[in-house]
Design a protein around this motif. Structure first.
Motif, PDB file in Angstrom:
ATOM      1  N   ALA A   2       0.836  -1.204   0.000  1.00 47.78           N
ATOM      2  CA  ALA A   2       0.000   0.000   0.000  1.00 47.78           C
ATOM      3  C   ALA A   2       0.867   1.248   0.000  1.00 47.78           C
ATOM      4  N   ALA A   3       1.908   1.246   0.803  1.00 46.08           N
ATOM      5  CA  ALA A   3       2.788   2.415   0.888  1.00 46.08           C
ATOM      6  C   ALA A   3       3.574   2.624  -0.404  1.00 46.08           C
ATOM      7  N   VAL A   4       4.092   1.549  -0.984  1.00 47.28           N
ATOM      8  CA  VAL A   4       4.922   1.660  -2.192  1.00 47.28           C
ATOM      9  C   VAL A   4       4.097   2.051  -3.411  1.00 47.28           C
ATOM     10  N   TRP A   5       2.929   1.444  -3.576  1.00 47.15           N
ATOM     11  CA  TRP A   5       2.115   1.684  -4.768  1.00 47.15           C
ATOM     12  C   TRP A   5       0.989   2.698  -4.552  1.00 47.15           C
ATOM     13  N   GLY A   6       0.896   3.259  -3.361  1.00 47.98           N
ATOM     14  CA  GLY A   6      -0.144   4.241  -3.090  1.00 47.98           C
ATOM     15  C   GLY A   6      -1.550   3.666  -3.145  1.00 47.98           C
ATOM     16  N   LEU A   7      -1.708   2.453  -2.643  1.00 47.92           N
ATOM     17  CA  LEU A   7      -3.012   1.790  -2.630  1.00 47.92           C
ATOM     18  C   LEU A   7      -3.643   1.898  -1.243  1.00 47.92           C
ATOM     19  N   ARG A   8      -4.931   1.795  -1.190  1.00 52.85           N
ATOM     20  CA  ARG A   8      -5.635   1.730   0.092  1.00 52.85           C
ATOM     21  C   ARG A   8      -5.528   0.305   0.626  1.00 52.85           C
ATOM     22  N   HIS A   9      -5.026   0.153   1.856  1.00 55.22           N
ATOM     23  CA  HIS A   9      -4.993  -1.172   2.468  1.00 55.22           C
ATOM     24  C   HIS A   9      -6.265  -1.363   3.278  1.00 55.22           C
ATOM     25  N   VAL A  10      -7.019  -2.394   2.942  1.00 52.76           N
ATOM     26  CA  VAL A  10      -8.213  -2.770   3.690  1.00 52.76           C
ATOM     27  C   VAL A  10      -7.877  -4.069   4.415  1.00 52.76           C
ATOM     28  N   GLU A  11      -7.789  -4.003   5.735  1.00 56.64           N
ATOM     29  CA  GLU A  11      -7.488  -5.209   6.506  1.00 56.64           C
ATOM     30  C   GLU A  11      -8.771  -6.013   6.652  1.00 56.64           C
ATOM     31  N   ARG A  39      12.637  -4.598  -2.459  1.00 54.17           N
ATOM     32  CA  ARG A  39      13.775  -3.684  -2.704  1.00 54.17           C
ATOM     33  C   ARG A  39      13.775  -3.223  -4.147  1.00 54.17           C
ATOM     34  N   ALA A  40      13.497  -4.126  -5.075  1.00 54.65           N
ATOM     35  CA  ALA A  40      13.431  -3.762  -6.503  1.00 54.65           C
ATOM     36  C   ALA A  40      12.298  -2.776  -6.762  1.00 54.65           C
ATOM     37  N   LEU A  41      11.192  -2.921  -6.047  1.00 56.65           N
ATOM     38  CA  LEU A  41      10.077  -1.981  -6.203  1.00 56.65           C
ATOM     39  C   LEU A  41      10.470  -0.584  -5.763  1.00 56.65           C
ATOM     40  N   SER A  42      11.202  -0.526  -4.681  1.00 61.17           N
ATOM     41  CA  SER A  42      11.569   0.765  -4.102  1.00 61.17           C
ATOM     42  C   SER A  42      12.753   1.404  -4.801  1.00 61.17           C
TER      43      SER A  42
END
Length: 187
Positions: free
Chosen positions: A33-42, A183-186
């Motif tokens: 969610a943090a990396v891709w700017g998505l809403r995390h719904v638990e 790590r590759a995503l970031s």
């Protein structure tokens, strides 16, 4: 099925995290969610009402967030009907298919920590894990539940691929693969 090395090139808007209890689905969902700017719904927070009672509104709540454009959630409660709601809308599944020793140690650490710290989870509930480790009912004993469902995703993935061919499924066989991918995503 893409490997962990292929996945960073993809940028989905709706992601499911699959894996056995204790694999780290929620932790990974928060990080994604943090990396891709998505809403995390638990999804546990939608399912569990006070005193661990299943909420009647659960599937309606799942339908509501699944209709949104950008989200990540844990793929759970499949026997309650979440497959037919989430899978058609999702674009990617990140499957944590870790060895038993990894998921068991993670689950024990998490359960003990939550029990000792009296961590509030969802809707006022607190971990009952240590109190229930001798309970023979897998629904109430998280360690037995993990053992009972350990191979569920490996058994289901071929059917999921056939039923939902639009899903990109990325399998991680060890936390090191997941970390390398993150790590590759970031980077």
């Amino acid at each position: 099925m893409p490997t962990a090395d292929d996945a960073p090139a993809l940028h989905p808007s709706r992601v499911l995290i699959a894996g056995v209890t204790g694999a780290g689905k929620t932790t990974l969902a928060r990080r994604i969610a943090a990396v891709w700017g998505l809403r995390h719904v638990e999804i546990d927070g939608l399912f569990h009402g006070p005193d661990w009672t299943p909420r009647r509104e659960f599937l309606d709540d799942v339908r509501t967030f699944a209709a949104e454009d950008r989200w990540v959630t844990e793929w759970q409660y499949t026997s309650k009907g979440t497959d037919e709601i989430l899978a058609p809308r999702a674009q990617m599944v990140l499957w944590l298919d870790y060895p038993y020793r990894v998921v068991r140690s993670r689950l024990v650490r998490r359960t003990v920590s939550r029990q000792v710290l009296r961590t509030e989870l969802w809707n006022g509930n607190r971990e009952r894990g240590l109190l229930n480790i001798f309970n023979r009912n897998a629904e109430d004993n998280i360690l037995l539940w993990q053992t009972k469902t350990l191979h569920k995703w490996a058994e289901r993935m071929p059917e999921i691929e056939a039923r939902f061919p639009h899903l990109t499924i990325v399998r991680f066989g060890h936390p090191r693969e997941t970390e390398r991918w993150l790590r590759a995503l970031s980077g």
